[in-house]
Scaffold this active site. Structure first.
Site, PDB file in Angstrom:
ATOM      1  N   VAL A 706      -2.721   3.063  -4.002  1.00  0.00           N
ATOM      2  CA  VAL A 706      -1.373   1.852  -4.656  1.00  0.00           C
ATOM      3  C   VAL A 706      -1.081   2.088  -5.932  1.00  0.00           C
ATOM      4  O   VAL A 706      -1.270   2.484  -6.498  1.00  0.00           O
ATOM      5  CB  VAL A 706      -2.254   0.861  -4.583  1.00  0.00           C
ATOM      6  CG1 VAL A 706      -1.377  -0.972  -4.761  1.00  0.00           C
ATOM      7  CG2 VAL A 706      -3.095  -0.202  -3.250  1.00  0.00           C
ATOM      8  N   LYS A 720       1.352   1.535  -0.579  1.00  0.00           N
ATOM      9  CA  LYS A 720       0.731   1.912   0.281  1.00  0.00           C
ATOM     10  C   LYS A 720       0.433   2.729   0.953  1.00  0.00           C
ATOM     11  O   LYS A 720       1.343   2.987   1.588  1.00  0.00           O
ATOM     12  CB  LYS A 720       0.066   0.638   0.619  1.00  0.00           C
ATOM     13  CG  LYS A 720      -0.183  -1.009  -0.258  1.00  0.00           C
ATOM     14  CD  LYS A 720      -0.698  -1.348  -0.021  1.00  0.00           C
ATOM     15  CE  LYS A 720      -2.296  -1.319   0.508  1.00  0.00           C
ATOM     16  NZ  LYS A 720      -3.200  -2.561   0.724  1.00  0.00           N
ATOM     17  N   ASP A 811      -9.059  -9.073   4.679  1.00  0.00           N
ATOM     18  CA  ASP A 811     -10.041  -8.167   3.517  1.00  0.00           C
ATOM     19  C   ASP A 811      -9.517  -9.695   2.637  1.00  0.00           C
ATOM     20  O   ASP A 811      -9.059  -9.726   1.273  1.00  0.00           O
ATOM     21  CB  ASP A 811      -9.007  -7.499   3.293  1.00  0.00           C
ATOM     22  CG  ASP A 811      -9.718  -7.231   2.140  1.00  0.00           C
ATOM     23  OD1 ASP A 811      -9.487  -6.158   0.688  1.00  0.00           O
ATOM     24  OD2 ASP A 811     -11.463  -7.669   1.455  1.00  0.00           O
TER      25      ASP A 811
END
Length: 945
Positions: A706, A720, A811
């Site tokens: 990142v 990303k 996530d």
């Protein structure tokens, strides 16, 4: 000789004349040049061809082409309509200098990008300009005043940014202005209040801020104004009440506060008023009864208090009245039932009391009634179905009593929700007379007399729930499972007896819940017909016989609860082969033999098997070697050796693959895909930004790779990096495209991605305001905590229920919840985990597990917010404590002590209840995020500030 020479001269003159005539058709030349500079992938302009022969008549050849309109003599092009032709590329401008007489230009519903060419603004005779539904970006260019005769400007749904163009207000003939659905920012110019002939103004769905200018009240000719779905400050200007011709006003979803100005009642021609999803307070002005033309009134999702004005009985044209999600109280005036046009009444999630008006439904063709989550008493109005069109009746979570006799002839019903009341008596629904009913929930009442015997006649029924009617009794009708669309059948805690009927046809069935009844007999082997079945709960009955192999072999089965029965025999080994099984509970039966050794069964824990004296094997006591070869030590050692060997093989294969990959390199041409909100950069533009030391810097890693970068126009993005094999590129791009099209105020935007055959850079909005993990320990008032929690829920709900197919976050944690400038939470990294798994070849069927996990993590995040960061990953902790202990801790953390208002403690309890539901150990017991959001919907955060 002279005659011959004259013939030659005549022929030469004629040829020159033809050339001159052909040369005088600049329109065709300009359009062919225009075509050469744009992208026409579907060949919709293939009929734009150069002429094969001369045109001595002087007519414009292009007049016969698609989308081209000429005058009656076919000598001048006056209109160009290229809408919906799937054209793309940057719109060229130089060719427009030819079209001096052009009156209409329509290029809507294409994929043009870049900036609008300023040459268009030289078309002085243009009356209509439609560039809507494209991807034009950048600031709206200056010079638009050159369109001095313009009547219609439609730029809806583009990617414009920067301020709204002020000079539009100088177009004295303009009647229609549509700038909605872009990224315009800053305030509405006060000059917009000085249009002379404007009739239609649409600015909704931008990033407009500041106060709504009171000058808009000067617009005496506007009949339709939509300026909602922005982020304003302050109140609704009372001056809007001076817009005497206004028929439609929409300022929904705009962060407006204060009370509703009574001056809006001066809008006597107003037909539709939408002010929902703001922060409006106070009472509804009784003066609204003067707006006799009012047809649609939606004030939902605010903080409005007080009763429904009695004067609303004067609104004889009212069709929609939506006051849901407020803090209103009192009773529903009888006059509401007298409104002859009323077809939709939404007043749910308030504090209304008393009975519903007796004549409700008698004087109008009522179609949709939702009064749920209030404190109503009394019975269903006797004439509720008199209009013959009622298709949705939603009355759950009140204190209604009486029977359902008013519904006995409601043949139009499609959805019936009466759960969580005190209705009693027999269920009088003649289901054979309800041809369209698809959803029935009568749970948590006091019904008797059994399930209607003609349930099998409800051919469109999908959901049926009568659970927790402890005196219902009766049996399950023989043909129940034959309903072709039935997915959910729930009748737990109903004192039902008899046998399970055979599963003759149950191809759509997903859920069967019959726990806590008095049913006996065996589970029919015909359950094998239920190939879609996911959940079956038969616990706490008197069922016997063997557990059929046919049940254990169902491919979609995830939850099986057969506990507290009289089953015997062994556990079918087929359960161990299931790839979807999450829970198997056979405790407290007479089951014997060894628990199959598959990991999925041994992971269930002891509680799934206790109470069976003859049952052995992990996780219970070990079995003797004679009982089960699976328990032998030799077999265990062999299994260990095989596993180690397999692991070494996989490791070697992975190393070989990595070496090959490094030798191969990241070959392939770079490509760029942009979504709405990102200017049309090339791949080289993006890659150059990455290589510049001044435009890129490392950030603390949120995931694999990142960083942030500054693109050529100065836009800062979060980058990303992902890698893939060429054969997985197509499926990855398809999913990334779905992620990029997901747009919601509580989601981080994926702006685009740059890729080749082996890797991609994904470009996200960069929000520098930190994440929840960094800020959760900061003291926050109750209203802020509520706003953060509901914002997270809304973003997750959009991913789960509004995206098709659903997107799992994958996530969800406090580090992947970031804040925008208004401290509104946004979900970052959604779908990224699933994308990585997809690249690895994971089946898309696993998405369901991730959706369940999202809900669990949402419950844990609630706990983290409530405890100011002290309780992380606290799902198991709170589930192991008594609820009153958890509540005391939460009250203390949020300063809701004994001397606090009851309303604050009630709201904390409401939020804690949702977290407890979401963190249940069994995924199937968790609510959907849509249901969780519904449970949170009453939060107003009016506790201690």
């Amino acid at each position: 000789m002279e005659i011959f020479q004259w013939s030659q001269l005549n022929l030469l003159f004629s040829s020159m004349l033809i050339v001159v005539v052909l040369a005088t058709d600049p329109y065709s030349d300009a359009l062919l040049s225009f075509k050469s500079e744009i992208i026409d992938p579907f060949h919709n302009l293939d009929d734009w061809l150069e002429p094969n022969s001369g045109n001595p008549s002087g007519k414009v050849h292009a007049c016969s082409w698609s989308g081209v309109k000429c005058d009656n003599n076919s000598t001048i092009v006056i209109g160009l309509n290229l809408s919906t032709k799937k054209l793309a590329g940057k719109l060229p401008g130089k060719q427009f200098s030819v079209f001096t007489e052009l009156v209409e230009l329509n290029i809507s519903q294409n994929s043009f990008s870049g900036e609008i060419p300023v040459e268009i603004f030289n078309l002085a005779n243009l009356r209509s300009l439609d560039i809507s539904r494209n991807n034009f970006s950048g600031h709206f260019p200056g010079g638009v005043t050159g369109l001095q005769n313009l009547v219609v400007l439609d730029a809806f749904s583009n990617s414009f940014s920067g301020p709204l163009p002020v000079e539009l207000s100088k177009l004295e003939f303009l009647k229609v202005l549509n700038l909605a659905g872009s990224y315009f920012s800053g305030p509405i110019p006060s000059a917009y209040g000085f249009f002379k002939r404007l009739e239609f103004l649409h600015l909704a769905g931008n990033f407009i801020s500041g106060n709504i200018p009171p000058e808009l009240g000067n617009l005496q000719t506007v009949t339709h104004m939509e300026i909602g779905y922005n982020s304003y400050e302050g109140n609704i200007p009372w001056q809007l009440g001076n817009m005497s011709e206004l028929q439609y006003l929409d300022i929904a979803g705009s962060n407006l506060s204060g009370s509703i100005p009574k001056q809006l009642s001066n809008l006597t021609k107003l037909q539709s008023l939408f002010l929902f999803r703001n922060q409006l307070t106070g009472l509804i002005p009784w003066e609204f009864s003067r707006i006799l033309a009012l047809t649609n009134l939606d004030l939902s999702d605010n903080f409005i208090s007080g009763p429904i004005p009695e004067s609303f009985a004067e609104l004889k044209n009212l069709r929609l009245l939506s006051l849901m999600y407020n803090e209103m109280n009192g009773t529903v005036p009888d006059g509401i039932a007298e409104l002859p046009s009323l077809d939709t009444l939404f007043i749910w999630n308030n504090f209304f009391t008393g009975s519903l008006p007796r004549n409700l439904g008698k004087n109008s063709k009522l179609r949709w009634l939702d009064v749920s989550i209030n404190s109503f008493i009394g019975s269903i109005p006797p004439h509720i179905c008199a209009g013959g069109e009622l298709f949705k009746l939603i009355m759950f979570s009140n204190k209604f009593t009486g029977n359902l006799s008013p519904l006995s002839n409601c043949s139009s019903l499609v959805r019936i929700r009466l759960e969580d009341n005190s209705f009693s008596g027999e269920i009088p629904l003649t289901l054979s007379h309800l041809p369209d009913v698809s959803y029935i929930d009568l749970s948590r009442n006091k019904f008797t007399g059994g399930i209607p015997s003609d349930i099998s006649q409800a051919s469109k029924l999908q959901y049926f729930n009568v659970s927790n009617n402890p005196e219902l009794g009766g049996v399950i009708a023989e043909e129940t499972w034959s309903l072709p669309l039935l997915q959910n059948f729930s009748a737990s805690s109903c004192n039902i007896s008899g046998n399970l009927p055979p599963f003759k046809s149950c191809k759509s069935m997903l859920v069967v819940e019959l726990q806590k009844n008095n049913m006996s007999g065996v589970v029919p082997k015909s359950v094998s017909h239920c190939q879609a079945l996911e959940i079956i709960n038969l616990a706490s009955n008197q069922l016997n016989g063997h557990i059929p192999d046919e049940l254990a072999s169902l491919p979609a089965l995830s939850v099986v609860d057969l506990s507290h029965n009289n089953f015997s025999g062994s556990i079918p080994a087929e359960f161990g082969k299931s790839t979807n099984l999450l829970l198997l509970n056979v405790s407290y039966n007479d089951i014997s033999g060894a628990i199959p050794s598959e990991k999925v069964l041994q992971s269930m824990g002891r509680s799934a098997y206790v109470g069976n004296r003859e049952l052995c094997g992990a996780p219970l006591r070990s079995c003797s070697a004679s009982m089960s070869i699976f328990g032998s030590k030799g077999t265990g050692k062999l299994r260990l050796v095989l596993l180690l060997s397999a692991g070494v093989t996989i490791l070697i294969a992975a190393l070989l693959f990595w070496l090959v990959y490094l030798r191969k390199g990241n070959k392939g041409q770079w490509k760029m895909e942009s979504f709405i909100g990102l200017p049309q950069f090339t791949a080289n533009d993006v890659l150059r930004s990455f290589s510049s030391a001044d435009s890129m810097e490392e950030l603390p890693p949120l995931s694999a790779a990142v960083c942030k970068a500054v693109l050529p126009t100065g836009i800062t993005v979060l980058v990303k990096k992902i890698e893939w094999e060429p054969k997985r590129m197509k499926v990855a791009i398809e999913f990334i495209t779905q992620m990029g099209n997901a747009r919601h105020r509580n989601l981080i935007r994926l702006l685009g991605f740059c890729y080749n055959n082996h890797m991609a850079y994904m470009l996200y909005d960069y929000l520098p305001n930190g994440n929840l993990a960094e800020k959760v320990t900061m003291p926050r008032d109750w209203s802020t905590k509520c706003r953060i929690i509901t914002g997270i829920a809304r973003g997750l709900c959009f991913l789960h229920h509004d995206c098709n197919p659903a997107i799992s976050h994958g996530d969800l944690n406090s580090s992947t919840i970031v804040f925008d400038d208004n401290f509104e939470p946004r979900l970052a990294d959604f779908g990224f985990k699933y994308l990585i798994e997809l690249i690895k070849g994971r089946s898309s069927e696993a998405i369901k597990d991730e959706l369940y996990m999202d809900i669990y993590r949402f419950g844990e995040i609630i706990l983290e917010i409530l405890t100011n960061g002290k309780l992380k990953n606290g799902g198991e902790i709170v589930q192991s404590k008594p609820q009153d202990v958890v509540l005391r801790e939460m009250y203390s953390e949020n300063e809701a002590t004994d001397d606090s208002t009851n309303s604050l403690q009630d709201e904390i309890k409401q939020v804690v209840d949702v977290s407890l539901l979401c963190t249940r150990s069994r995924p199937a017991d968790r609510p959907s995020i849509k249901d969780a959001l519904k449970l949170l919907s009453g939060l107003k955060g009016q506790g201690k500030q």
